[in-house]
Design a protein around this motif. Structure first.
Motif, PDB file in Angstrom:
ATOM      1  N   PRO A 203      73.367  29.983  33.402  1.00  0.00           N
ATOM      2  CA  PRO A 203      73.305  28.832  34.317  1.00  0.00           C
ATOM      3  C   PRO A 203      72.874  27.541  33.632  1.00  0.00           C
ATOM      4  O   PRO A 203      73.175  26.454  34.129  1.00  0.00           O
ATOM      5  N   VAL A 204      72.155  27.649  32.517  1.00  0.00           N
ATOM      6  CA  VAL A 204      71.656  26.460  31.816  1.00  0.00           C
ATOM      7  C   VAL A 204      71.754  26.722  30.315  1.00  0.00           C
ATOM      8  O   VAL A 204      71.964  27.844  29.864  1.00  0.00           O
ATOM      9  N   ASP A 205      71.565  25.646  29.546  1.00  0.00           N
ATOM     10  CA  ASP A 205      71.471  25.806  28.094  1.00  0.00           C
ATOM     11  C   ASP A 205      70.136  26.447  27.746  1.00  0.00           C
ATOM     12  O   ASP A 205      69.093  26.104  28.325  1.00  0.00           O
ATOM     13  N   GLY A 206      70.157  27.365  26.803  1.00  0.00           N
ATOM     14  CA  GLY A 206      68.908  27.997  26.418  1.00  0.00           C
ATOM     15  C   GLY A 206      69.153  29.127  25.430  1.00  0.00           C
ATOM     16  O   GLY A 206      70.215  29.235  24.815  1.00  0.00           O
ATOM     17  N   VAL A 207      68.132  29.986  25.308  1.00  0.00           N
ATOM     18  CA  VAL A 207      68.165  31.127  24.396  1.00  0.00           C
ATOM     19  C   VAL A 207      67.867  32.374  25.210  1.00  0.00           C
ATOM     20  O   VAL A 207      66.917  32.388  26.015  1.00  0.00           O
ATOM     21  N   VAL A 208      68.673  33.432  25.006  1.00  0.00           N
ATOM     22  CA  VAL A 208      68.457  34.683  25.734  1.00  0.00           C
ATOM     23  C   VAL A 208      67.180  35.341  25.216  1.00  0.00           C
ATOM     24  O   VAL A 208      67.080  35.684  24.032  1.00  0.00           O
ATOM     25  N   GLU A 209      66.203  35.507  26.106  1.00  0.00           N
ATOM     26  CA  GLU A 209      64.924  36.112  25.719  1.00  0.00           C
ATOM     27  C   GLU A 209      64.916  37.623  25.938  1.00  0.00           C
ATOM     28  O   GLU A 209      64.456  38.386  25.076  1.00  0.00           O
ATOM     29  N   ARG A 210      65.426  38.065  27.075  1.00  0.00           N
ATOM     30  CA  ARG A 210      65.406  39.498  27.397  1.00  0.00           C
ATOM     31  C   ARG A 210      66.680  39.858  28.147  1.00  0.00           C
ATOM     32  O   ARG A 210      67.181  39.081  28.958  1.00  0.00           O
ATOM     33  N   MET A 211      67.192  41.061  27.843  1.00  0.00           N
ATOM     34  CA  MET A 211      68.243  41.679  28.641  1.00  0.00           C
ATOM     35  C   MET A 211      67.569  42.728  29.504  1.00  0.00           C
ATOM     36  O   MET A 211      66.956  43.673  28.997  1.00  0.00           O
ATOM     37  N   PRO A 224      67.703  41.815  38.621  1.00  0.00           N
ATOM     38  CA  PRO A 224      67.652  40.907  37.464  1.00  0.00           C
ATOM     39  C   PRO A 224      68.483  41.463  36.306  1.00  0.00           C
ATOM     40  O   PRO A 224      68.379  42.641  35.959  1.00  0.00           O
ATOM     41  N   LEU A 225      69.303  40.592  35.713  1.00  0.00           N
ATOM     42  CA  LEU A 225      70.186  41.013  34.622  1.00  0.00           C
ATOM     43  C   LEU A 225      69.663  40.580  33.260  1.00  0.00           C
ATOM     44  O   LEU A 225      69.582  41.389  32.334  1.00  0.00           O
ATOM     45  N   PHE A 226      69.302  39.317  33.123  1.00  0.00           N
ATOM     46  CA  PHE A 226      68.763  38.821  31.854  1.00  0.00           C
ATOM     47  C   PHE A 226      67.922  37.591  32.145  1.00  0.00           C
ATOM     48  O   PHE A 226      68.015  36.981  33.229  1.00  0.00           O
ATOM     49  N   ALA A 227      67.098  37.239  31.173  1.00  0.00           N
ATOM     50  CA  ALA A 227      66.197  36.083  31.314  1.00  0.00           C
ATOM     51  C   ALA A 227      66.325  35.198  30.094  1.00  0.00           C
ATOM     52  O   ALA A 227      66.436  35.687  28.965  1.00  0.00           O
ATOM     53  N   LEU A 228      66.285  33.884  30.340  1.00  0.00           N
ATOM     54  CA  LEU A 228      66.346  32.904  29.269  1.00  0.00           C
ATOM     55  C   LEU A 228      64.940  32.476  28.873  1.00  0.00           C
ATOM     56  O   LEU A 228      63.972  32.606  29.642  1.00  0.00           O
ATOM     57  N   GLU A 229      64.812  31.959  27.671  1.00  0.00           N
ATOM     58  CA  GLU A 229      63.530  31.446  27.191  1.00  0.00           C
ATOM     59  C   GLU A 229      63.095  30.268  28.074  1.00  0.00           C
ATOM     60  O   GLU A 229      63.866  29.320  28.281  1.00  0.00           O
ATOM     61  N   GLU A 230      61.838  30.309  28.594  1.00  0.00           N
ATOM     62  CA  GLU A 230      61.356  29.310  29.558  1.00  0.00           C
ATOM     63  C   GLU A 230      60.444  28.267  28.940  1.00  0.00           C
ATOM     64  O   GLU A 230      60.015  27.336  29.637  1.00  0.00           O
ATOM     65  N   TRP A 310      72.743  39.972  22.156  1.00  0.00           N
ATOM     66  CA  TRP A 310      72.383  38.786  22.930  1.00  0.00           C
ATOM     67  C   TRP A 310      70.935  38.362  22.735  1.00  0.00           C
ATOM     68  O   TRP A 310      70.608  37.202  22.995  1.00  0.00           O
ATOM     69  N   LEU A 311      70.063  39.250  22.304  1.00  0.00           N
ATOM     70  CA  LEU A 311      68.654  38.869  22.163  1.00  0.00           C
ATOM     71  C   LEU A 311      68.501  37.764  21.133  1.00  0.00           C
ATOM     72  O   LEU A 311      68.932  37.895  19.982  1.00  0.00           O
ATOM     73  N   GLY A 312      67.868  36.650  21.543  1.00  0.00           N
ATOM     74  CA  GLY A 312      67.644  35.524  20.649  1.00  0.00           C
ATOM     75  C   GLY A 312      68.854  34.664  20.386  1.00  0.00           C
ATOM     76  O   GLY A 312      68.787  33.753  19.553  1.00  0.00           O
ATOM     77  N   LYS A 313      69.933  34.886  21.105  1.00  0.00           N
ATOM     78  CA  LYS A 313      71.144  34.106  20.869  1.00  0.00           C
ATOM     79  C   LYS A 313      71.139  32.850  21.737  1.00  0.00           C
ATOM     80  O   LYS A 313      70.924  32.940  22.946  1.00  0.00           O
ATOM     81  N   PRO A 314      71.375  31.675  21.156  1.00  0.00           N
ATOM     82  CA  PRO A 314      71.474  30.450  21.981  1.00  0.00           C
ATOM     83  C   PRO A 314      72.782  30.431  22.746  1.00  0.00           C
ATOM     84  O   PRO A 314      73.839  30.781  22.217  1.00  0.00           O
ATOM     85  N   VAL A 315      72.709  30.018  24.004  1.00  0.00           N
ATOM     86  CA  VAL A 315      73.877  29.967  24.871  1.00  0.00           C
ATOM     87  C   VAL A 315      73.932  28.604  25.536  1.00  0.00           C
ATOM     88  O   VAL A 315      72.921  27.886  25.627  1.00  0.00           O
TER      89      VAL A 315
END
Length: 431
Positions: A203-211, A224-230, A310-315
């Motif tokens: 939904p936003v620019d960021g980095v995948v923190e957890r799947m 919950p599917l995944f969380a981005l770095e907050e 996906w862990l740590g990957k910027p999206v």
């Protein structure tokens, strides 16, 4: 010599033995072995001292002409001495004989039980062999004949002689067979997918923190599917909260000064707009923070490759992370290569042979076709197709791969067999 002849594994080995084993007894210049086929055609099998007479040298070319002449002179079943001076030779044979051969040739025919000549052994000598030598060689000649007949049966080809009428009937039958209508089919790689799969993107620019789910895990709506770095979003929200507080303070101070200073009334509108802008930015950042944890929009199966990918990957916003598919509505996704493309319409039959279940194919019909080809994951330019699966087979699990057989319109067997060769010829010649 008999033992060597009986131990020969092939006709070439027997001819090599015949051409070389007599040398200790005759001291000849050279020995040559010919095989005689139907119609009097000769084949050079062995020349003494050579492993394999396969070169087209001038001597070997002349040797074939000389062998045909000697075959006409040796008409019986007994060995015959042919002296050069007593033969009516052509000029080219005389010149070659004088250059390469000695005074004469001792020709030994090799016959089968019916008296048919199988071949010739030509021993080149300066003078005829001793009178007693041919009689001593009779047993060896019989052994050569027996072994030659036994080994030549392996090389004999089965030939069918047909009449002109039979050829005509065969051509008509072949033409009728080529005119038989058959369905035009083609093979293409395919995968079992879901007809109702919803893509879940960032939904936003960021980095995948957890799947928060595993591949192929069953999920419900709202899972919950995944969380981005907050961290970045929280810091931005904190900064915007301070900016909102500062804007509100400036607006309050300007409002108080407006009672005594008429000039401050002009600043109220500008400071009010700044305060509203800061609140809008804070609301947007807060909304992004709340969307940092993405939830499933529906019930189904989470489809993606691997958590570690996906862990740590910027999206970026809108980048596809995974999809939620309904396993109860399987379908076939087919990649039809451009080189194998045929005319397909929605409703065409498809049979999918899964690699995991080759004996239980899946059947269905084409649902969607694409008119634009694109590179597939394997690098082959192909047309993507979507086909249904009849029923809900238990082995039609999402992610299984196989080979799909697509059925097009009915064509003649001749067109079915020659379609690819004709296309290749036209592409190469431009005709």
């Amino acid at each position: 010599m008999r033992d060597l002849a009986l131990a020969a594994p092939s006709l070439d080995a027997l001819a090599f033995s015949m051409a070389n084993d007599l040398y200790p007894f005759l001291q000849f210049y050279q020995a040559v072995v010919f095989a005689e086929h139907e119609g009097g055609r000769l084949e050079l099998l062995a020349v003494s001292g050579l492993a394999k007479p396969g070169e087209d040298s001038p001597y070997l070319v002349w040797l074939m002409r000389a062998g045909r002449f000697l075959a006409t002179q040796a008409g019986g079943d007994a060995p015959v001495w042919l002296a050069r001076d007593r033969l009516a030779l052509d000029d080219d044979l005389v010149e070659g004989w004088q250059e390469w051969w000695p005074a004469g040739a001792w020709v030994l025919p090799v016959l089968d039980r019916e008296g048919h000549r199988l071949g010739l052994l030509c021993v080149l000598l300066d003078e005829p062999p001793p009178e007693a030598f041919p009689g001593l060689l009779d047993g060896v000649r019989l052994t050569w004949s027996y072994c030659w007949a036994a080994l030549s049966r392996r090389r004999r080809r089965f030939r069918i002689r047909l009449s002109k009428r039979q050829y005509t009937i065969g051509a008509v039958v072949l033409a009728l067979i080529m005119a038989v209508p058959v369905p035009l089919t083609v093979l293409a790689p395919a995968e079992v997918v879901s007809r109702e799969a919803q893509v879940v993107s960032s939904p936003v620019d960021g980095v995948v923190e957890r799947m928060l789910v595993r591949p192929n895990q069953q999920v419900e709506a709202g899972t919950p599917l995944f969380a981005l770095e907050e961290t970045t979003l929280r810091n931005r929200v904190s900064v915007l909260e301070k900016q909102v507080a500062v804007a509100d303070a400036e607006l309050m101070a300007a409002s108080q000064r407006a009672f005594d200073n008429p000039q401050s009334k002009g600043e109220l509108a500008e400071l009010g707009g700044v305060a509203q802008q800061r609140r809008a930015e804070l609301a947007a950042a807060t909304a992004q923070l709340t969307r940092s944890q993405v939830k499933s929009p529906k019930a189904g199966v989470a489809v993606f490759s691997d958590v570690n990918d996906w862990l740590g990957k910027p999206v970026v916003t809108g980048e596809r992370i995974l999809s939620v598919a309904d396993p109860g509505k399987p379908a076939m996704r087919i990649e039809l290569p451009v080189a194998d493309a045929i005319a397909l319409e929605p409703g065409a039959e498809v049979t999918l042979y899964l690699t995991a279940y080759p004996l239980t194919p899946l059947h269905g019909k084409v649902l969607e076709t694409s008119y634009q080809a694109k590179p597939s994951e394997s690098g082959v330019v192909a047309y993507p197709l979507l086909a249904s699966i009849d029923g809900v087979p238990a082995h039609a699990r999402l992610g299984l791969h196989g080979t799909a057989k697509l059925y097009g319109q009915r064509v003649t067997l001749a067109y079915y067999l020659l379609r690819r060769p004709l296309a290749a010829v036209r592409a190469w010649t431009g005709w």
